[in-house]
Every structure is written in structure tokens, then in C-alpha cells.
Design a protein around this motif. Structure first.
Motif, PDB file in Angstrom:
ATOM      1  N   SER A   6       0.916  -1.586   0.007  1.00 60.39           N
ATOM      2  CA  SER A   6      -0.320   0.095  -0.157  1.00 60.39           C
ATOM      3  C   SER A   6       0.701   1.281   0.223  1.00 60.39           C
ATOM      4  CB  SER A   6      -0.631   0.312   1.281  1.00 60.39           C
ATOM      5  OG  SER A   6      -0.136  -0.068   2.933  1.00 60.39           O
ATOM      6  N   LYS A   7       2.125   1.027   0.239  1.00 58.89           N
ATOM      7  CA  LYS A   7       3.210   2.460   0.893  1.00 58.89           C
ATOM      8  C   LYS A   7       3.005   2.924  -0.780  1.00 58.89           C
ATOM      9  CE  LYS A   7       3.877   2.468   5.647  1.00 58.89           C
ATOM     10  NZ  LYS A   7       4.546   2.784   7.126  1.00 58.89           N
ATOM     11  N   GLU A   8       4.057   1.151  -0.862  1.00 56.88           N
ATOM     12  CA  GLU A   8       4.623   1.992  -2.287  1.00 56.88           C
ATOM     13  C   GLU A   8       3.423   2.628  -4.002  1.00 56.88           C
ATOM     14  OE1 GLU A   8       5.033  -0.685  -0.518  1.00 56.88           O
ATOM     15  OE2 GLU A   8       7.423  -1.313   0.164  1.00 56.88           O
ATOM     16  N   GLN A   9       2.071   1.928  -3.548  1.00 62.35           N
ATOM     17  CA  GLN A   9       1.498   2.075  -4.300  1.00 62.35           C
ATOM     18  C   GLN A   9       1.141   3.776  -4.336  1.00 62.35           C
ATOM     19  OE1 GLN A   9      -2.039  -0.363  -4.282  1.00 62.35           O
ATOM     20  NE2 GLN A   9      -1.052  -2.444  -3.715  1.00 62.35           N
ATOM     21  N   GLU A  10       1.125   3.959  -2.893  1.00 61.04           N
ATOM     22  CA  GLU A  10       1.059   5.316  -2.791  1.00 61.04           C
ATOM     23  C   GLU A  10       1.688   6.508  -3.623  1.00 61.04           C
ATOM     24  OE1 GLU A  10      -0.139   8.347   0.765  1.00 61.04           O
ATOM     25  OE2 GLU A  10       0.152   6.021   0.876  1.00 61.04           O
ATOM     26  N   ILE A  11       3.226   5.910  -3.261  1.00 59.44           N
ATOM     27  CA  ILE A  11       4.432   6.555  -3.443  1.00 59.44           C
ATOM     28  C   ILE A  11       4.292   6.562  -4.996  1.00 59.44           C
ATOM     29  CG2 ILE A  11       6.674   6.962  -3.848  1.00 59.44           C
ATOM     30  CD1 ILE A  11       6.957   5.398  -1.143  1.00 59.44           C
ATOM     31  N   VAL A  12       3.909   5.275  -6.100  1.00 55.96           N
ATOM     32  CA  VAL A  12       4.730   5.658  -7.090  1.00 55.96           C
ATOM     33  C   VAL A  12       3.002   6.027  -7.551  1.00 55.96           C
ATOM     34  CG1 VAL A  12       3.664   3.541  -9.138  1.00 55.96           C
ATOM     35  CG2 VAL A  12       4.966   3.249  -7.279  1.00 55.96           C
ATOM     36  N   ARG A  13       1.683   5.569  -6.850  1.00 53.56           N
ATOM     37  CA  ARG A  13       0.575   6.372  -7.606  1.00 53.56           C
ATOM     38  C   ARG A  13       1.141   8.173  -8.350  1.00 53.56           C
ATOM     39  NH1 ARG A  13      -3.090   5.061  -4.804  1.00 53.56           N
ATOM     40  NH2 ARG A  13      -4.133   3.216  -5.852  1.00 53.56           N
ATOM     41  N   LYS A  49       3.969  -9.656 -15.928  1.00 55.86           N
ATOM     42  CA  LYS A  49       2.521  -9.123 -16.095  1.00 55.86           C
ATOM     43  C   LYS A  49       2.070  -8.855 -14.917  1.00 55.86           C
ATOM     44  CE  LYS A  49      -1.589 -10.814 -17.773  1.00 55.86           C
ATOM     45  NZ  LYS A  49      -2.748 -12.396 -18.416  1.00 55.86           N
ATOM     46  N   GLN A  50       2.316  -9.051 -12.955  1.00 53.83           N
ATOM     47  CA  GLN A  50       1.462  -9.204 -12.412  1.00 53.83           C
ATOM     48  C   GLN A  50       1.559  -7.176 -11.877  1.00 53.83           C
ATOM     49  OE1 GLN A  50       1.231 -11.731  -9.469  1.00 53.83           O
ATOM     50  NE2 GLN A  50       0.570  -9.461  -7.501  1.00 53.83           N
ATOM     51  N   LEU A  51       3.341  -7.182 -12.730  1.00 51.44           N
ATOM     52  CA  LEU A  51       3.442  -5.849 -11.648  1.00 51.44           C
ATOM     53  C   LEU A  51       3.075  -5.110 -12.400  1.00 51.44           C
ATOM     54  CD1 LEU A  51       5.579  -4.218  -9.625  1.00 51.44           C
ATOM     55  CD2 LEU A  51       7.639  -4.974 -11.688  1.00 51.44           C
ATOM     56  N   LEU A  52       3.498  -4.826 -13.725  1.00 54.70           N
ATOM     57  CA  LEU A  52       2.604  -4.618 -14.892  1.00 54.70           C
ATOM     58  C   LEU A  52       1.525  -3.980 -15.070  1.00 54.70           C
ATOM     59  CD1 LEU A  52       4.756  -5.428 -19.013  1.00 54.70           C
ATOM     60  CD2 LEU A  52       5.142  -3.367 -16.537  1.00 54.70           C
ATOM     61  N   GLU A  53       0.634  -5.088 -14.171  1.00 60.25           N
ATOM     62  CA  GLU A  53      -1.397  -4.888 -14.118  1.00 60.25           C
ATOM     63  C   GLU A  53      -1.507  -3.671 -12.693  1.00 60.25           C
ATOM     64  OE1 GLU A  53      -2.999  -9.132 -15.882  1.00 60.25           O
ATOM     65  OE2 GLU A  53      -2.551  -8.576 -14.198  1.00 60.25           O
ATOM     66  N   GLU A  54      -0.524  -3.762 -12.022  1.00 63.52           N
ATOM     67  CA  GLU A  54      -0.587  -3.074 -10.711  1.00 63.52           C
ATOM     68  C   GLU A  54      -0.212  -1.985 -11.175  1.00 63.52           C
ATOM     69  OE1 GLU A  54       1.205  -4.655  -7.644  1.00 63.52           O
ATOM     70  OE2 GLU A  54       0.815  -6.641  -8.068  1.00 63.52           O
ATOM     71  N   LEU A  55       0.956  -1.517 -12.113  1.00 63.01           N
ATOM     72  CA  LEU A  55       1.756  -0.361 -12.518  1.00 63.01           C
ATOM     73  C   LEU A  55      -0.042   0.201 -13.023  1.00 63.01           C
ATOM     74  CD1 LEU A  55       5.039  -0.022 -13.447  1.00 63.01           C
ATOM     75  CD2 LEU A  55       3.986   0.655 -11.560  1.00 63.01           C
ATOM     76  N   LYS A  56       0.033  -0.142 -14.560  1.00 70.59           N
ATOM     77  CA  LYS A  56      -1.432   0.198 -14.857  1.00 70.59           C
ATOM     78  C   LYS A  56      -3.124   0.604 -13.738  1.00 70.59           C
ATOM     79  CE  LYS A  56      -4.278  -0.976 -18.707  1.00 70.59           C
ATOM     80  NZ  LYS A  56      -6.035  -1.048 -17.390  1.00 70.59           N
ATOM     81  N   ALA A  57      -2.644   0.236 -12.820  1.00 72.45           N
ATOM     82  CA  ALA A  57      -3.888   0.509 -12.264  1.00 72.45           C
ATOM     83  C   ALA A  57      -3.421   1.721 -11.733  1.00 72.45           C
ATOM     84  CB  ALA A  57      -4.372  -0.429 -11.013  1.00 72.45           C
ATOM     85  N   LEU A  58      -3.018   2.036 -10.854  1.00 65.46           N
ATOM     86  CA  LEU A  58      -2.142   3.383 -10.493  1.00 65.46           C
ATOM     87  C   LEU A  58      -2.195   4.478 -11.731  1.00 65.46           C
ATOM     88  CD1 LEU A  58       0.483   2.245  -8.519  1.00 65.46           C
ATOM     89  CD2 LEU A  58      -1.986   2.206  -7.527  1.00 65.46           C
ATOM     90  N   SER A  59      -2.727   4.673 -12.647  1.00 62.41           N
ATOM     91  CA  SER A  59      -2.696   5.910 -13.800  1.00 62.41           C
ATOM     92  C   SER A  59      -2.986   5.845 -14.867  1.00 62.41           C
ATOM     93  CB  SER A  59      -1.133   6.034 -13.910  1.00 62.41           C
ATOM     94  OG  SER A  59      -0.827   7.010 -15.313  1.00 62.41           O
ATOM     95  N   ASP A  60      -4.094   6.331 -15.192  1.00 63.60           N
ATOM     96  CA  ASP A  60      -4.784   6.407 -16.587  1.00 63.60           C
ATOM     97  C   ASP A  60      -4.132   6.751 -17.285  1.00 63.60           C
ATOM     98  OD1 ASP A  60      -4.711   9.258 -16.244  1.00 63.60           O
ATOM     99  OD2 ASP A  60      -6.973   9.489 -16.183  1.00 63.60           O
ATOM    100  N   LYS A  61      -2.685   7.557 -17.934  1.00 66.95           N
ATOM    101  CA  LYS A  61      -1.904   7.212 -18.479  1.00 66.95           C
ATOM    102  C   LYS A  61      -0.766   6.175 -19.462  1.00 66.95           C
ATOM    103  CE  LYS A  61      -2.845  11.987 -19.119  1.00 66.95           C
ATOM    104  NZ  LYS A  61      -3.048  11.812 -19.976  1.00 66.95           N
TER     105      LYS A  61
END
Length: 229
Positions: A6-13, A49-61
């Protein structure tokens, strides 16, 4: 289980929130379990694939396209994109046909930082290279392939990957590829990789050991294609 906490997601987002251009991530995986001579099993296809899917979910770009080398379509696209192994990730601005910024292997560990910086480069910052360097790259007499061998635990490797990818973004004559040395031992053995980062230029004509400055890369590139420095 998520690869990014969750913390990493917040930073990446937060980092990805600054993107102003859409970025396409083209991933080649291989679901086949068949082992053939010269074919190494795909160690981290699912995780990549999972890593990229998680990244994709963090930005509509961010936009993700996935091809499977175990399918006829995947094999056909691999030929078109000049992909030899999985996992291979190609990054480009959405709408572009560029295929020269790539990762062979999972961008994990320190290389996750390389991936984020590439997304920011493509989606906002640009390559940042001086115009005279861009002109030198455009004037190269032939294509140049930079294969940067890395490991996820190497803190100096992202600098070399970043340099190769900036050069590739600046000119279609340059191909910049991160290669995760442990995932592709046959390739590592071919070029006698004993330490990382180690950048192989034009399949062994030249090499750059360590995280060297841009000037060292340019000098080695010119030497590999026979241009006087």
C-alpha cells in the motif's frame, strides 16, 4: 497477493500523477511449459505481467498490451517487434511504433526505479539530452544495439539502463535493452558477463563496464560503428 504494498502504491501513484502523455507497455510472455534446446523457461513471466497490471491500475496514462509467445498471434507479433525471449517489455509513447526501448527480464529490485524513470521520461520529461548529442546519434552510419546486463540487487545498474534508454528515446538508430543476467544465463555466458552493469554494444564489438558517464557510452558507440571520436 500484490507485489506492490500500500505504501509503495501510494508513492508510485504520486509519481505517475505527473504524466502528461499516454505510455504504452507492450509485454511478451510465454505460457508454454515445453523446454526445447536453446529455449530457457520464462522464470518471471507471471510476476512481470502482475507488476505491470498493478502499475497500470495506478495511472490512467498507462496502457498495457500483452502477447503470449505460446500462441500463433504472439509468435507473429514477436517477429514484427523483433522479440527473442520472454519476458520482454517494450515501452513507448501511445500511438508510436517505436520498439527500441526494452527490458528483457523482470524490472524488479533496483530496476523498478529504471522502469518508473522510463515511464516519466516517455510520459512527461523527455530524454533531456543536448541537441549536439541527438545530432551525433542521428548521424550514425548504422543501428546500434546496447544490451545492459544487470541484476536486481545492483544499485549502480539503473544508471547504465537509464543512459541506454535515454539514447534510444533520442534516436531510432539506437536500441536500448536491459537484460536481467540471471534470467538469461546463456546470453550472459555468451558475452562473458562477470559483473554488472556491463553494456554490450553491437553484440560484442564494444562494451562499457560499470555505470559510466554519457561520454563513455558515446565514445564506445562511435568506436563500434567505426566513427572517429
Amino acid at each position: 497477493m500484490a507485489l506492490l504494498g500500500s505504501k509503495e502504491q501510494e508513492i508510485v501513484r504520486e509519481r505517475l500523477s505527473g504524466l502528461t502523455r499516454d505510455v504504452e507497455m507492450v509485454l511478451f510472455t510465454d505460457s508454454s511449459t515445453l523446454i526445447a534446446p536453446g529455449k530457457e523457461p520464462c522464470m518471471y513471466c507471471k510476476e512481470t505481467k502482475q507488476l505491470l497490471e498493478e502499475l497500470k491500475a495506478l495511472s490512467d496514462k498507462l496502457h498495457l498490451v500483452v502477447y503470449d509467445l505460446a500462441t500463433p498471434e504472439g509468435q507473429e507479433m514477436a517477429k514484427a517487434y523483433k522479440v527473442e525471449a520472454a519476458p520482454t517489455l517494450i515501452l513507448r509513447e501511445k500511438g508510436s511504433e517505436a520498439i527500441n526501448i526494452r527490458y528483457r527480464g523482470i524490472p524488479a529490485g533496483y530496476e523498478f526505479a529504471s522502469l518508473l524513470e522510463d515511464l516519466e521520461m516517455l510520459g512527461r520529461d523527455g530524454h533531456g539530452l543536448p541537441e549536439n548529442v541527438v545530432q551525433e546519434l542521428q548521424n550514425l552510419p548504422e543501428e546500434v544495439v546496447l544490451q545492459v546486463f544487470v541484476t536486481p540487487t545492483c544499485p549502480y545498474c539503473p544508471q547504465a539502463v537509464r543512459t541506454a534508454h535515454r539514447l534510444a528515446y533520442a534516436s531510432p538508430k539506437v536500441w536500448g535493452e536491459m537484460v536481467e543476467a540471471n534470467e538469461f544465463p546463456e546470453l550472459s555466458n555468451r558475452y562473458h558477463i562477470h559483473g554488472v552493469p556491463d553494456t554490450i554494444i553491437n553484440h560484442g564489438k564494444e562494451r562499457v563496464l560499470g555505470a559510466q558517464p554519457l561520454s563513455q557510452f558515446l565514445q564506445a558507440i562511435k568506436k563500434a560503428v567505426g566513427v572517429k571520436a
